[in-house]
Scaffold this motif. Structure first.
Motif, PDB file in Angstrom:
ATOM      1  N   UNK A 179       0.878  -1.173   0.000  1.00 20.99           N
ATOM      2  CA  UNK A 179       0.000   0.000   0.000  1.00 20.99           C
ATOM      3  C   UNK A 179       0.914   1.222   0.000  1.00 20.99           C
ATOM      4  N   UNK A 180       0.758   2.055  -0.996  1.00 20.98           N
ATOM      5  CA  UNK A 180       1.519   3.303  -1.018  1.00 20.98           C
ATOM      6  C   UNK A 180       0.573   4.412  -0.574  1.00 20.98           C
ATOM      7  N   UNK A 181       0.958   5.081   0.512  1.00 23.61           N
ATOM      8  CA  UNK A 181       0.073   6.067   1.128  1.00 23.61           C
ATOM      9  C   UNK A 181       0.622   7.469   0.871  1.00 23.61           C
ATOM     10  N   UNK A 182      -0.155   8.279   0.188  1.00 23.52           N
ATOM     11  CA  UNK A 182       0.261   9.661  -0.059  1.00 23.52           C
ATOM     12  C   UNK A 182      -0.143  10.504   1.141  1.00 23.52           C
ATOM     13  N   UNK A 183       0.823  10.790   2.005  1.00 24.49           N
ATOM     14  CA  UNK A 183       0.549  11.642   3.156  1.00 24.49           C
ATOM     15  C   UNK A 183       0.885  13.097   2.824  1.00 24.49           C
ATOM     16  N   UNK A 184       1.798  13.287   1.889  1.00 26.07           N
ATOM     17  CA  UNK A 184       2.074  14.654   1.423  1.00 26.07           C
ATOM     18  C   UNK A 184       0.782  15.269   0.896  1.00 26.07           C
ATOM     19  N   UNK A 185       0.704  16.585   0.973  1.00 27.62           N
ATOM     20  CA  UNK A 185      -0.443  17.299   0.405  1.00 27.62           C
ATOM     21  C   UNK A 185      -0.253  17.372  -1.109  1.00 27.62           C
ATOM     22  N   UNK A 186      -1.173  16.751  -1.828  1.00 23.88           N
ATOM     23  CA  UNK A 186      -0.957  16.633  -3.282  1.00 23.88           C
ATOM     24  C   UNK A 186      -2.198  17.056  -4.052  1.00 23.88           C
ATOM     25  N   UNK A 187      -2.015  17.604  -5.256  1.00 22.82           N
ATOM     26  CA  UNK A 187      -3.168  18.070  -6.028  1.00 22.82           C
ATOM     27  C   UNK A 187      -4.067  16.926  -6.502  1.00 22.82           C
TER      28      UNK A 187
END
Ligand code: NAD
Length: 435
Positions: free
Chosen positions: A115-123
């Protein structure tokens, strides 16, 4: 559970430490080898209350390790959190190069289903794009958005006790894993909100832009208060006690800064632009904030003249807010720049942010640790950050140290009536005129 966290900044390190504190085995990766070396030696690279104790315990109990090698972290991890920076690019859109580099590194390192979790704030659209980047991997990968809502200065507390956890995913198993991971932090019944990836991406931008909107709105109301002779503190209390409005984020000041509000408001504007929906309110919020950061410089010039050669000003507070050493987009930078451009000498002080501000303003201003040294021989005191210790400052000592008893209080830390009674020429933000 084994977890990898890519990026050990304010968000990644706090997340890594808190997940380790909850009993997980965490490997934090950062490309900054010096930082990794320092963290391995137990040094906390940022100022964040409470972080050191938890970090040292997790290292001691061998649940937290640091590396520069992505493969070491990603191998066998049930979830890989990406928490690298997404700074504002030159035209306002988020600069995605760190996220993209991290995803490429992760793609190479994946050894099984992940599972790749985008925790950065991304558009909006990033999860979709990342999914495509990871499609070449031999293993099934779920891409989840899990935006972070912590506040710098209270990051550990916020992470351990979030108001809510947002999980954007269309994958049931990935959602279950995320729920399990966050269980220890939401035991008081706070919700884990499942939604689509796009909704999660937008939730983060919209939340920060909403908070920034409240601040800019109050900054305009404060200007109006100054014009009509009303005290914004009265207006703020009158508004904030309305349950529909609530008391939070109604404090006017010399502008918002930090690594999130300005960038994420711009980010929302940019997302709107790319989907053909103008974000007019967010644009106005940013414009008001840009003006607000100039307000104290304008006031100093109105009081001392446009040419400030030979004048000396004390800046109390360099961080963008109290309890952090972060100076990204801090109003103090704009104010110092404005005063320097007019020929003034600036003496800055801050309990935590002198080293970080020195990296930005270099030796263009003088730095002193003791706030009373800063006011010595200064023409005025300018308060840029509401550090608690400033609230109880010895006002008579300040008055005696200043050449003229002039205070520009950009955070309303002092009481106007008391300041006047002590003989100060005092200007707060919206405190009922300039007297
Ligand atoms: P930061 O700049 O403090 O830290 C980012 C870290 O990532 C740095 O240490 C950098 O060396 C490292 N890095 C960059 N590329 C890397 C790579 N390919 N592999 C490994 N490490 C890499 O950033 P931050 O303030 O922690 O913010 C991270 C994200 O979280 C941003 O998207 C931000 O908008 C968001 N966010 C920040 C806050 C906050 O208060 N700071 C709050 C909520 C969300």
């Amino acid at each position: 559970m084994k977890i990898a966290v890519i990026g050990s900044g304010y968000v990644g390190l706090v997340a890594g430490v808190c997940f380790a504190d909850a009993g997980n085995d965490v490997v934090c990766v950062d490309t900054d080898a010096g930082k990794v070396e320092r963290m391995r030696a137990g040094e906390v690279p940022i100022y964040e209350p409470g972080l050191g104790d938890l970090m040292h315990r997790a290292i001691r109990e061998k649940r937290l390790v640091f590396t520069t090698v992505h493969a070491e972290a990603v191998r066998g991890a049930a979830a890989v959190f990406i928490a690298v920076g997404t700074p504002e690019g030159p035209t306002g859109e988020p600069d995605m190069r760190y996220v993209d580099a991290a995803v490429r590194d992760v793609a190479k390192a994946i050894t099984g289903p992940a599972i790749v979790v985008l925790k950065s704030t991304v558009p909006v659209g990033t999860a979709k794009r990342v999914r495509a980047l990871l499609a070449a991997s031999l293993h099934p990968v779920a891409v989840v958005n899990n935006p972070e809502f912590l506040k710098e200065g209270a990051a550990v507390e916020d992470f351990l006790r979030p108001d809510r956890v947002v999980v954007g995913t269309d994958d049931d198993a990935a959602f279950d894993t995320m729920k399990r991971l966050y269980e220890p932090f939401v035991r008081t019944g706070k919700p884990v909100l499942r939604m689509s990836n796009a909704a999660a991406e937008l939730t983060k931008y919209a939340s920060n832009a909403m908070l920034a909107t409240r601040v800019s709105f109050m900054n305009e109301v404060a200007r109006l208060c100054d014009a009509v002779g009303a005290d914004v503190e009265d207006v703020r209390r009158g508004m904030g006690t309305d349950a529909r409005i609530g008391p939070a984020f109604l404090f006017p000041g010399c502008g918002y800064g930090g690594s999130c509000f300005p960038k994420d408001t711009q980010g929302l504007i940019h997302v709107g632009k790319s989907f053909g929906v103008p974000m007019n309110i967010a644009k106005a919020v940013e414009a008001v904030n840009d003006d607000q950061k100039q307000l104290l410089v304008e006031r100093v010039k109105a009081r001392f003249g446009a040419n400030l050669k030979g004048r000396r000003f004390a800046l109390w507070g360099l961080a963008f807010k109290p309890r952090t050493d972060d100076v990204r987009e801090a109003p103090a930078i704009v104010i110092a720049d404005g005063l320097l451009a007019a020929g003034a000498h600036v003496v800055g002080t801050d309990p935590e942010a002198i080293p970080t501000m020195r990296a930005v303003l270099k030796d263009r201003i003088t730095y002193v640790q003791d706030p009373y040294d800063a006011v010595k021989g200064a023409d005025a005191l300018i308060v840029c950050t509401e550090w608690n210790e400033y609230r109880g400052a010895d006002l008579e000592r300040i008055r005696a140290a200043l050449v003229q008893p002039v205070v520009f209080d950009g955070r309303n830390v002092f009481e106007p009536a008391r300041m006047r009674a002590l003989g100060f020429e005092y200007q707060g933000i919206g405190r009922g005129g300039k007297a």
